[in-house]
Write a protein that holds these residues in place. Sequence first.
Motif, PDB file in Angstrom:
ATOM      1  N   PRO A   5      33.045  29.974  38.864  1.00  0.00           N
ATOM      2  CA  PRO A   5      33.064  31.250  38.138  1.00  0.00           C
ATOM      3  C   PRO A   5      32.932  32.450  39.069  1.00  0.00           C
ATOM      4  CG  PRO A   5      31.644  29.688  37.020  1.00  0.00           C
ATOM      5  CD  PRO A   5      32.025  29.056  38.320  1.00  0.00           C
ATOM      6  N   ALA A   6      32.089  32.325  40.101  1.00  0.00           N
ATOM      7  CA  ALA A   6      31.967  33.415  41.075  1.00  0.00           C
ATOM      8  C   ALA A   6      33.299  33.651  41.781  1.00  0.00           C
ATOM      9  CB  ALA A   6      30.875  33.088  42.085  1.00  0.00           C
ATOM     10  N   TYR A   7      33.987  32.572  42.102  1.00  0.00           N
ATOM     11  CA  TYR A   7      35.320  32.653  42.713  1.00  0.00           C
ATOM     12  C   TYR A   7      36.291  33.392  41.801  1.00  0.00           C
ATOM     13  CZ  TYR A   7      39.905  30.654  44.137  1.00  0.00           C
ATOM     14  OH  TYR A   7      41.206  30.463  44.504  1.00  0.00           O
ATOM     15  N   GLY A   8      36.272  33.054  40.513  1.00  0.00           N
ATOM     16  CA  GLY A   8      37.156  33.728  39.565  1.00  0.00           C
ATOM     17  C   GLY A   8      36.857  35.214  39.456  1.00  0.00           C
ATOM     18  N   VAL A   9      35.582  35.569  39.404  1.00  0.00           N
ATOM     19  CA  VAL A   9      35.200  36.989  39.337  1.00  0.00           C
ATOM     20  C   VAL A   9      35.694  37.737  40.574  1.00  0.00           C
ATOM     21  CG1 VAL A   9      33.242  38.585  39.392  1.00  0.00           C
ATOM     22  CG2 VAL A   9      33.213  36.634  37.827  1.00  0.00           C
ATOM     23  N   LEU A  10      35.511  37.128  41.745  1.00  0.00           N
ATOM     24  CA  LEU A  10      35.957  37.771  42.974  1.00  0.00           C
ATOM     25  C   LEU A  10      37.478  37.917  43.014  1.00  0.00           C
ATOM     26  CD1 LEU A  10      33.597  36.164  45.646  1.00  0.00           C
ATOM     27  CD2 LEU A  10      33.510  38.469  44.684  1.00  0.00           C
ATOM     28  N   LEU A  11      38.191  36.922  42.508  1.00  0.00           N
ATOM     29  CA  LEU A  11      39.648  37.040  42.431  1.00  0.00           C
ATOM     30  C   LEU A  11      40.040  38.228  41.563  1.00  0.00           C
ATOM     31  CD1 LEU A  11      40.922  33.347  41.993  1.00  0.00           C
ATOM     32  CD2 LEU A  11      40.994  34.766  44.052  1.00  0.00           C
ATOM     33  N   GLY A  12      39.363  38.366  40.421  1.00  0.00           N
ATOM     34  CA  GLY A  12      39.661  39.479  39.533  1.00  0.00           C
ATOM     35  C   GLY A  12      39.348  40.820  40.177  1.00  0.00           C
ATOM     36  N   LEU A  13      38.170  40.946  40.765  1.00  0.00           N
ATOM     37  CA  LEU A  13      37.762  42.215  41.364  1.00  0.00           C
ATOM     38  C   LEU A  13      38.648  42.596  42.552  1.00  0.00           C
ATOM     39  CD1 LEU A  13      33.860  41.847  41.323  1.00  0.00           C
ATOM     40  CD2 LEU A  13      35.275  43.283  39.831  1.00  0.00           C
ATOM     41  N   SER A  14      39.043  41.599  43.338  1.00  0.00           N
ATOM     42  CA  SER A  14      39.823  41.889  44.550  1.00  0.00           C
ATOM     43  C   SER A  14      41.250  42.305  44.248  1.00  0.00           C
ATOM     44  CB  SER A  14      39.829  40.667  45.475  1.00  0.00           C
ATOM     45  OG  SER A  14      40.546  39.588  44.889  1.00  0.00           O
ATOM     46  N   THR A  15      41.688  42.133  43.015  1.00  0.00           N
ATOM     47  CA  THR A  15      43.080  42.471  42.683  1.00  0.00           C
ATOM     48  C   THR A  15      43.175  43.573  41.626  1.00  0.00           C
ATOM     49  OG1 THR A  15      43.082  40.601  41.112  1.00  0.00           O
ATOM     50  CG2 THR A  15      44.018  40.222  43.305  1.00  0.00           C
ATOM     51  N   VAL A  16      42.058  44.253  41.364  1.00  0.00           N
ATOM     52  CA  VAL A  16      42.113  45.393  40.439  1.00  0.00           C
ATOM     53  C   VAL A  16      43.014  46.486  41.005  1.00  0.00           C
ATOM     54  CG1 VAL A  16      40.752  47.260  39.420  1.00  0.00           C
ATOM     55  CG2 VAL A  16      39.877  44.920  39.376  1.00  0.00           C
ATOM     56  N   THR A  17      42.945  46.672  42.320  1.00  0.00           N
ATOM     57  CA  THR A  17      43.855  47.594  42.997  1.00  0.00           C
ATOM     58  C   THR A  17      44.730  46.801  43.956  1.00  0.00           C
ATOM     59  OG1 THR A  17      42.310  48.045  44.809  1.00  0.00           O
ATOM     60  CG2 THR A  17      42.187  49.467  42.863  1.00  0.00           C
ATOM     61  N   HIS A  18      45.921  47.300  44.217  1.00  0.00           N
ATOM     62  CA  HIS A  18      46.850  46.651  45.141  1.00  0.00           C
ATOM     63  C   HIS A  18      47.360  47.677  46.149  1.00  0.00           C
ATOM     64  CE1 HIS A  18      46.952  43.701  41.839  1.00  0.00           C
ATOM     65  NE2 HIS A  18      47.283  42.824  42.762  1.00  0.00           N
ATOM     66  N   GLN A  19      47.599  47.199  47.348  1.00  0.00           N
ATOM     67  CA  GLN A  19      48.077  48.118  48.374  1.00  0.00           C
ATOM     68  C   GLN A  19      49.512  48.551  48.094  1.00  0.00           C
ATOM     69  OE1 GLN A  19      47.572  45.482  51.733  1.00  0.00           O
ATOM     70  NE2 GLN A  19      49.770  45.064  51.851  1.00  0.00           N
ATOM     71  N   PRO A  20      49.844  49.781  48.443  1.00  0.00           N
ATOM     72  CA  PRO A  20      51.225  50.256  48.252  1.00  0.00           C
ATOM     73  C   PRO A  20      52.208  49.472  49.113  1.00  0.00           C
ATOM     74  CG  PRO A  20      49.700  52.075  48.635  1.00  0.00           C
ATOM     75  CD  PRO A  20      48.962  50.815  48.959  1.00  0.00           C
ATOM     76  N   SER A  21      53.460  49.577  48.763  1.00  0.00           N
ATOM     77  CA  SER A  21      54.507  48.908  49.525  1.00  0.00           C
ATOM     78  C   SER A  21      54.581  49.485  50.930  1.00  0.00           C
ATOM     79  CB  SER A  21      55.853  49.090  48.813  1.00  0.00           C
ATOM     80  OG  SER A  21      56.914  48.664  49.649  1.00  0.00           O
TER      81      SER A  21
END
Length: 231
Positions: free
Chosen positions: A16-32
Motif C-alpha cells: 500500500p505504501a508503494y501504491g501511495v508513492l506511485l500516485g503521489l509521484s505522478t500527480v505532476t509530470h515533466q514537460p516534453s
Amino acid sequence: MSTTDRALRAGLWALPAYGVLLGLSTVTHQPSIDDFDAYAEYITTDVFLISHLGASILGTGLAILGAVAVTGYLVRGRTAGAAITGLVLTTIANVFMAAAFGSATFVQPGIGRAHLAGVPGMPALNDDTAYGPAFFATALSASFVLMVAAIVLGVAIARADHSLRWAGVAYAVLIPLFVITGFTVQPAQPVAGFLLAAATAALAVRLPRTPPAAPRGAGTLLGGRSGDQQR
C-alpha cells in the motif's frame, strides 16, 4: 505469533505504501523535452528531486519488500511456484527501474541547471545521456518485465483462495495500467497508483487470515495414506 509471521505481516504493508508513492509521484509530470526551457525549469525543482528520491526509488524497494511478504505467505500453498516466479521478476524489474530513476534523479537536474545558466548544447547532451539509447532500453525492458511480474504474482494471489481473488486481479491489472497510462493517458496514472494502494491494503488485512491451500495432489496423497492405514 512468530517473529517470521510478524515480519511478513509488516512487509505486506509495503505494498500500500508503494501504491501511495506511485500516485503521489505522478500527480505532476515533466514537460516534453520539445519545450526544453519548461523541461529544464521542472527538472531543477525540489518536487522533481523529492518525487524521484522519496517516491520512485524508495517505491521500488517497497515493491520488492511487499512481493517478498506476499510470497512468504503463498509459498506455503498451491500457488507457490507462480508466487516465486512473480517475486523473481518483480525483483529484477525493480532493480533496473531503480537504475533508470537514479539516472533521472542525478543527471537531469544538472543538465537543466546548465541550460538555464546559458550553457549551450544541453538538449543534445540530454538526448545522449538522460534520454539516451541505454536509458530507453533499460526503462522500457524493466517496464515490460514489471508488468509481466505483476500479472504472474497477481494470478498467484487470485488462485490462492477465493477470498483473495479480486485483490489478485486488481494487482495484476493496476500495475500494468499504471505503466501504460504513463505513456498514454498521464492524468490517469496517479489514479491507478492510489487504487493499487487501496487494493493492496485490503490484501494486507486479508492474506494473513487466509489459511494456506494445500498443494495440488496433497488431498490424493493424504487419502492414499489414510487408505493404507485402514488396510
